[in-house]
Enzyme design. Structure first.
Site, PDB file in Angstrom:
ATOM      1  N   HIS A 321      29.552  72.259  41.611  1.00 24.35           N
ATOM      2  CA  HIS A 321      30.367  72.213  40.374  1.00 24.35           C
ATOM      3  C   HIS A 321      30.659  73.602  39.819  1.00 24.35           C
ATOM      4  O   HIS A 321      30.673  74.572  40.553  1.00 24.35           O
ATOM      5  CB  HIS A 321      29.704  71.287  39.350  1.00 24.35           C
ATOM      6  CG  HIS A 321      29.289  69.980  39.963  1.00 24.35           C
ATOM      7  ND1 HIS A 321      30.164  68.936  40.125  1.00 24.35           N
ATOM      8  CD2 HIS A 321      28.120  69.592  40.539  1.00 24.35           C
ATOM      9  CE1 HIS A 321      29.530  67.942  40.752  1.00 24.35           C
ATOM     10  NE2 HIS A 321      28.297  68.314  41.015  1.00 24.35           N
ATOM     11  N   GLU A 336      24.378  69.799  34.928  1.00 18.58           N
ATOM     12  CA  GLU A 336      24.075  70.070  36.333  1.00 18.58           C
ATOM     13  C   GLU A 336      24.535  71.465  36.754  1.00 18.58           C
ATOM     14  O   GLU A 336      23.813  72.197  37.412  1.00 18.58           O
ATOM     15  CB  GLU A 336      24.754  69.011  37.204  1.00 18.58           C
ATOM     16  CG  GLU A 336      24.609  69.270  38.690  1.00 18.58           C
ATOM     17  CD  GLU A 336      25.317  68.228  39.553  1.00 18.58           C
ATOM     18  OE1 GLU A 336      25.978  67.342  38.995  1.00 18.58           O
ATOM     19  OE2 GLU A 336      25.186  68.318  40.784  1.00 18.58           O
ATOM     20  N   HIS A 389      22.538  70.496  44.124  1.00 16.39           N
ATOM     21  CA  HIS A 389      23.086  69.637  43.069  1.00 16.39           C
ATOM     22  C   HIS A 389      21.949  69.047  42.252  1.00 16.39           C
ATOM     23  O   HIS A 389      20.789  69.121  42.646  1.00 16.39           O
ATOM     24  CB  HIS A 389      23.903  68.492  43.688  1.00 16.39           C
ATOM     25  CG  HIS A 389      25.241  68.925  44.195  1.00 16.39           C
ATOM     26  ND1 HIS A 389      26.404  68.647  43.539  1.00 16.39           N
ATOM     27  CD2 HIS A 389      25.580  69.647  45.287  1.00 16.39           C
ATOM     28  CE1 HIS A 389      27.430  69.168  44.208  1.00 16.39           C
ATOM     29  NE2 HIS A 389      26.949  69.783  45.282  1.00 16.39           N
ATOM     30  N   GLU A 452      19.303  67.453  46.011  1.00 13.93           N
ATOM     31  CA  GLU A 452      19.424  66.982  44.618  1.00 13.93           C
ATOM     32  C   GLU A 452      18.094  67.326  43.962  1.00 13.93           C
ATOM     33  O   GLU A 452      17.074  66.712  44.244  1.00 13.93           O
ATOM     34  CB  GLU A 452      19.652  65.461  44.577  1.00 13.93           C
ATOM     35  CG  GLU A 452      20.957  65.004  45.212  1.00 13.93           C
ATOM     36  CD  GLU A 452      22.147  65.044  44.260  1.00 13.93           C
ATOM     37  OE1 GLU A 452      22.012  65.606  43.149  1.00 13.93           O
ATOM     38  OE2 GLU A 452      23.211  64.521  44.638  1.00 13.93           O
TER      39      GLU A 452
END
Ligand SMILES: [Zn+2]
Length: 492
Positions: A321, A336, A389, A452
């Site tokens: 992102h 995030e 992430h 993650e």
């Protein structure tokens, strides 16, 4: 229900989508729904006005959203510190000098969403904390009346929470250690940081500043402390001392060319040292110039971290992102994109220090599509690709926390070894190594994984991921996993 629906939609679309535009749309939709349903302060309120009336010793503040001020009285010199959680100042620090027993008022941004007002008394004066009156005219308008300051007879009380208000959440400033000197000791090749009280430190490479960052907290910079005098032949090109916030001193150290920063030590509770050594120069030809970070000699490991095998190794670290795309947004607005950038930067810095050329797809808060991330990996002929992430599920499921590591085809071994290290070094819960067809995994030709690092919507993970020390731990674990994998691969 709407929240859950959109949250799961995001969850599904987050990494799978090839086109980011679609994601953007769902994000906006999600935030719109979220804001309406929960009335959460998506936008922080502002401090609209403030006025200190010297004749009445009274401060009046107005905000454009509700606030519950927190206050503490701090000694030496006596000052009343009023924090306004959830309030953004939105302008540079304000400093108003006054004559009389109240000497000045400062207003600044204490952290991202807390405005801090400091009312400082003239030297030698103090006031009775129990007589400070907070009167809420509304939840947006407060009058804070101070009693008349008195000359302190004996030592000033160290700290008193102001009645009627929630207790101050941070340690008292009066207990802070003062950093008294930061000097370079030529004979022992050490940078020496001396304080007047026991101190604790953390340290890491700050890739955005290309400097080694030593943070000491809780501490303040002493009044007369300057950095070391650095001559032309000095092994350090720059030392910067900064009061990061009221509790934290940062010391940024930039080594001269060909100099390595070694181990940090704490010979006694008040002294922290950083070893400096001249080294053979390392040539490192960056494959992609703009995003390559400074390269340090791989031969010294500050922390016992696996070394890089010989040969040209390029690792792409891909913090997810960025820019207008915050990624998942969780408890307390935890984003995030912010978490993964911090972790990614640290992973890259750790790898660099071990002699691996680490390239970041983004080293700052920028908008970056999925395609250029993959392109960078392909063009630099990367050995491995590691995307970072953070996970999310509905905000109504704070019970869900844990680590997931994804791979596609050749990334299984890398995924397993990173996953294992993360579980071991962070103590986070295990949600497994999983196969997935995420774009960045499918389109990269080298072993690639997507880690993650936890759920921003999870009670446990969110609180831990909010903690910089935990993020450092996470980065350390991911870097270890990558290095172990590279070592194993080199032995095959
Ligand atoms: Zn993501």
């Amino acid at each position: 229900m709407v929240v859950i629906f959109f949250a799961s939609l995001i969850r599904w679309s987050k990494h799978h989508q090839q086109t980011h535009r679609v994601n953007q749309f769902f994000y906006s939709l999600f935030f719109a729904c979220f804001a309406v349903l929960t009335a959460a302060p998506a936008k922080a309120a502002r401090l609209e006005s403030w006025r200190f009336n010297s004749s009445q010793n009274q401060l009046e503040i107005t905000t454009d959203g509700g606030v519950q001020p927190k206050a503490q009285l701090v000694a030496d010199p006596t000052r009343l510190v009023i924090d306004l959680p959830g309030i953004v100042l939105g302008r540079p620090v304000i400093n108003e000098s006054m004559s009389g027993t109240v000497r000045s008022m400062r207003i600044g941004q204490f952290d991202r969403d807390t405005t801090r007002i400091v009312i400082e008394l003239a030297p030698g004066y103090t006031l009775e904390p129990s007589q400070i009156k907070f009167r809420g005219i509304s939840d947006r308008r407060w009058l804070i009346k101070l009693p008349t300051p008195q000359l302190a007879t004996s030592s000033i009380p160290s700290i008193s929470a102001v009645p009627r208000l929630s207790a101050p959440s941070r340690a008292s400033e009066s207990e802070l250690a003062a950093i008294e000197s930061v000097e370079l000791n030529g004979s022992s090749n050490q940078l020496m940081i001396q304080a007047n009280k026991p101190i604790r430190y953390t340290s890491r490479w700050d890739t955005s500043l290309a400097a080694y960052r030593i943070e000491i907290s809780p501490a303040q910079l002493g009044n007369s402390v300057k950095g070391p005098e650095l001559g032309a032949g000095s092994p350090i090109s720059r030392v910067k001392l900064r009061q990061e916030n009221s509790q934290t001193v940062a010391i940024l150290v930039q080594p001269a060319t060909g100099v390595q920063l070694g181990q940090m030590n704490q010979p006694n509770q008040r002294l922290v040292t950083l070893q400096i050594q001249r080294a053979r120069l390392v040539s490192a030809a960056p494959a992609i110039a703009p995003r390559v970070m400074s390269v340090f000699n791989p031969s010294v490991a500050n922390i016992p971290m696996p070394r890089s095998p010989n040969g040209r190794i390029v690792v792409i670290i891909d913090p997810g992102h960025g820019g207008p795309d915050p990624g998942a947004v969780g408890i307390n607005g935890l984003q995030e994109k912010v978490i993964v950038l911090d972790i990614g930067n640290q992973v890259a810095a750790l790898l660099q220090r071990q002699g691996v050329q680490a390239l970041l797809t983004r080293a700052d808060d920028r908008d970056l599509d999925l395609e250029p991330r993959v392109q960078m990996a392909e063009q630099s002929n990367a050995t491995v690709f590691v995307s970072i992430h953070a996970n999310a599920i509905s905000l109504s499921r704070p019970d869900i926390s844990g680590i997931e590591t994804y791979y596609h085809e050749s990334g299984l071994g890398l995924a397993q070894i990173i996953h294992q290290n993360v579980l071991q070094f962070t103590g986070a819960s295990d949600r497994g190594v999983r196969k997935a067809r995420f774009y960045v995994l499918r389109k990269t030709s080298m072993p690639s994984v997507l880690v993650e690092v936890g759920f921003v919507t999870g009670r446990d993970d969110a609180s831990r991921l909010s903690n910089p020390a935990y993020r450092t731990q996470m980065a350390d674990a991911i870097a270890r996993g990558i290095l172990q994998y590279l070592q194993r691969a080199a032995r095959l």
